[in-house]
Design a protein around this motif. Structure first.
Motif, short mmCIF file in Angstrom:
data_model
loop_
_atom_site.label_atom_id
_atom_site.label_comp_id
_atom_site.label_asym_id
_atom_site.label_seq_id
_atom_site.Cartn_x
_atom_site.Cartn_y
_atom_site.Cartn_z
N GLY A 122 0.81 -1.21 0.00
CA GLY A 122 0.00 0.00 0.00
C GLY A 122 0.84 1.26 0.00
O GLY A 122 0.53 2.23 -0.69
N CYS A 123 1.92 1.23 0.78
CA CYS A 123 2.83 2.38 0.82
C CYS A 123 3.51 2.58 -0.53
O CYS A 123 3.63 3.70 -1.02
N LEU A 124 3.92 1.49 -1.13
CA LEU A 124 4.56 1.57 -2.44
C LEU A 124 3.59 2.08 -3.50
O LEU A 124 3.98 2.86 -4.39
N THR A 125 2.33 1.70 -3.38
CA THR A 125 1.32 2.20 -4.31
C THR A 125 1.19 3.72 -4.22
O THR A 125 1.10 4.41 -5.24
N GLN A 126 1.20 4.26 -3.00
CA GLN A 126 1.12 5.71 -2.83
C GLN A 126 2.38 6.40 -3.36
O GLN A 126 2.30 7.47 -3.97
N VAL A 127 3.54 5.78 -3.14
CA VAL A 127 4.79 6.34 -3.66
C VAL A 127 4.77 6.39 -5.18
O VAL A 127 5.33 7.31 -5.79
N LEU A 132 2.83 10.49 -9.84
CA LEU A 132 2.24 10.38 -11.18
C LEU A 132 1.18 11.46 -11.40
O LEU A 132 1.24 12.22 -12.37
N PHE A 133 0.24 11.54 -10.50
CA PHE A 133 -0.86 12.48 -10.68
C PHE A 133 -0.46 13.92 -10.38
O PHE A 133 -0.98 14.85 -11.00
N SER A 176 2.86 10.53 -20.42
CA SER A 176 4.07 9.71 -20.58
C SER A 176 5.19 10.20 -19.66
O SER A 176 5.88 9.40 -19.02
N ILE A 177 5.39 11.50 -19.59
CA ILE A 177 6.40 12.07 -18.69
C ILE A 177 6.07 11.74 -17.24
O ILE A 177 6.95 11.39 -16.44
N SER A 178 4.79 11.84 -16.89
CA SER A 178 4.36 11.54 -15.52
C SER A 178 4.57 10.07 -15.18
O SER A 178 5.00 9.73 -14.07
N LEU A 179 4.30 9.19 -16.13
CA LEU A 179 4.54 7.76 -15.92
C LEU A 179 6.03 7.47 -15.73
O LEU A 179 6.42 6.64 -14.90
N LEU A 180 6.87 8.15 -16.49
CA LEU A 180 8.32 7.97 -16.34
C LEU A 180 8.78 8.45 -14.97
O LEU A 180 9.57 7.77 -14.30
N ASP A 181 8.28 9.59 -14.53
CA ASP A 181 8.61 10.10 -13.20
C ASP A 181 8.16 9.13 -12.12
O ASP A 181 8.91 8.83 -11.17
N SER A 182 6.95 8.59 -12.26
CA SER A 182 6.44 7.64 -11.29
C SER A 182 7.27 6.36 -11.25
O SER A 182 7.53 5.80 -10.19
N GLN A 183 7.70 5.91 -12.42
CA GLN A 183 8.51 4.70 -12.48
C GLN A 183 9.85 4.91 -11.80
O GLN A 183 10.38 3.99 -11.13
N LEU A 184 10.43 6.08 -11.94
CA LEU A 184 11.69 6.38 -11.26
C LEU A 184 11.53 6.37 -9.76
O LEU A 184 12.40 5.86 -9.02
N LEU A 224 19.02 12.02 -6.97
CA LEU A 224 18.09 11.76 -8.07
C LEU A 224 16.72 12.38 -7.79
O LEU A 224 16.10 12.97 -8.69
N MET A 225 16.26 12.28 -6.54
CA MET A 225 14.95 12.82 -6.19
C MET A 225 14.91 14.34 -6.39
O MET A 225 13.97 14.88 -6.98
N TYR A 226 15.94 15.04 -5.91
CA TYR A 226 15.96 16.50 -6.04
C TYR A 226 16.22 16.93 -7.49
O TYR A 226 15.70 17.96 -7.94
N PHE A 227 16.99 16.14 -8.22
CA PHE A 227 17.25 16.45 -9.62
C PHE A 227 15.96 16.34 -10.44
O PHE A 227 15.62 17.23 -11.22
N ILE A 228 15.23 15.23 -10.22
CA ILE A 228 13.96 15.06 -10.93
C ILE A 228 12.96 16.14 -10.52
O ILE A 228 12.26 16.72 -11.36
#
Length: 338
Positions: A122-127, A132-133, A176-184, A224-228
């Motif tokens: 559940g936590c991973l789902t929220q992450v 993404l949204f 697509s960009i949002s999905l890429l960000d979410s995947q990272l 990576l988090m701050y760069f993204i």
């Protein structure tokens, strides 16, 4: 003009569904943590406040979902609103519903059951889904700023430039960009190991909070988090500022005050939403950076996860004559057919 609506929004829904299924299937075998659940400390530990918080957040969540759903249905049902601006607005409303649904229902369940636990899955789902949204909303606001730029600066060529193909493409690129960000974010989460009880001082799982409880090396994750974050916040903000600089310059060249007011009123609602979304989001991170108080950051996060999605329908419906007319017609047809 029918091609503005339907396909891209449905495409978004199918993308969300398949992305969720793919991620949920890969959660179990790649879980590198020693714990099966985390604990969300929510907004208050006072048991007397739990019922009040439950009623408050349930009310705001229902208003946010119903208000944004009404906008989507009204835009779909009224052929006069099958234009680029309202096409983007319906997708923005879908993103608003999704942001609230990612975080609020779990908080409501915990408040109701007096529980603080959330499973690792559940936590991973929220992450995965919150970035993404949130990223999708940021990019859609940028696209809407470009739409207003074309409408005000190039009114005679507006429908030629903002054709259905370009509008659909802009939404799909944003997704697509949002999905890429979410995947990272998902991949960063999978690299973490937790070797102590994880009590997150927040009402949902946020990656920046989870990093504080990791017992593995997180230096690359932080960079990576701050760069993204800098890229996905800086580029949309720059695009919006550029668009409104051009818009303001064009409006100031209009000779009559009535013409200037009419030109600026077409983007007043969008500008209000931009200030609300980016203002609260930037305020959250500035307050957390200056005060180093996780509880204050959690309270401030309520603004852009719950309050902003709730207010957006009111901003667009109260300030927009066409939207008010479409909502009245939709409600009349749906509930008072005779």
């Amino acid at each position: 003009m029918e091609t503005y609506l339907g396909a891209p929004t449905l495409f978004c829904l199918f993308q969300y569904f398949f992305f969720f299924k793919r991620c949920s299937l890969s959660m179990e075998p790649q879980n590198h943590t020693h714990f099966s659940e985390f604990f969300l400390l929510s907004l208050s530990d006072d048991p007397d406040l739990q019922p009040l918080l439950f009623v408050l957040f349930l009310s705001m969540y229902l208003v946010a979902v119903l208000g944004n759903l009404l906008i989507i249905l009204a835009v779909s049902a009224d052929s006069h609103l099958h234009t680029p601006m309202y096409f983007f607005l319906s997708n923005l409303s879908l993103a608003d519903i999704s942001i609230s649904t990612t975080t609020v229902p779990k908080m409501l369940v915990n408040l109701r059951t007096h529980s603080k636990s959330i499973t690792y899955a559940g936590c991973l789902t929220q992450v995965i889904f919150f970035p993404l949204f949130a990223c999708l909303e940021s990019l859609l606001l940028t696209v809407m700023a470009y739409d207003r730029l074309v409408a005000i600066c190039h009114p005679l060529h507006y429908l030629v430039i903002m054709n259905p193909r370009l509008c659909s493409l802009l939404v799909l690129v944003s997704l697509s960009i949002s999905l890429l960000d979410s995947q990272l974010h998902y991949l960063m989460m999978l690299q973490l190991t937790f070797c102590a009880d994880v009590e997150i001082p927040h009402f949902f799982c946020e990656l920046s909070q989870l990093l504080k409880f990791a017992c593995s090396d997180i230096s690359i994750n932080i960079i990576l988090m701050y760069f993204i974050g800098a890229i996905l916040a800086g580029i949309p903000l720059s695009g919006i500022l550029y668009s409104y600089t051009r818009i303001l310059s064009s409006i100031l060249r209009v000779s009559s005050s009535g013409g200037r007011y009419k030109a600026f009123s077409t983007c007043g609602s969008h500008l209000s939403v931009v200030c609300l979304f980016f203002g609260t989001a930037v305020g959250v991170y500035l307050s957390s950076a200056l005060s180093h108080s996780s509880s204050k950051g959690a309270v401030a996060s309520v603004m852009y996860t719950v309050v902003t999605p709730m207010l957006n329908p009111f901003i667009y419906s109260l300030r927009n004559r066409d939207m008010k007319g479409a909502l009245r017609k939709f409600v009349r047809r749906s509930f008072f057919p005779l």
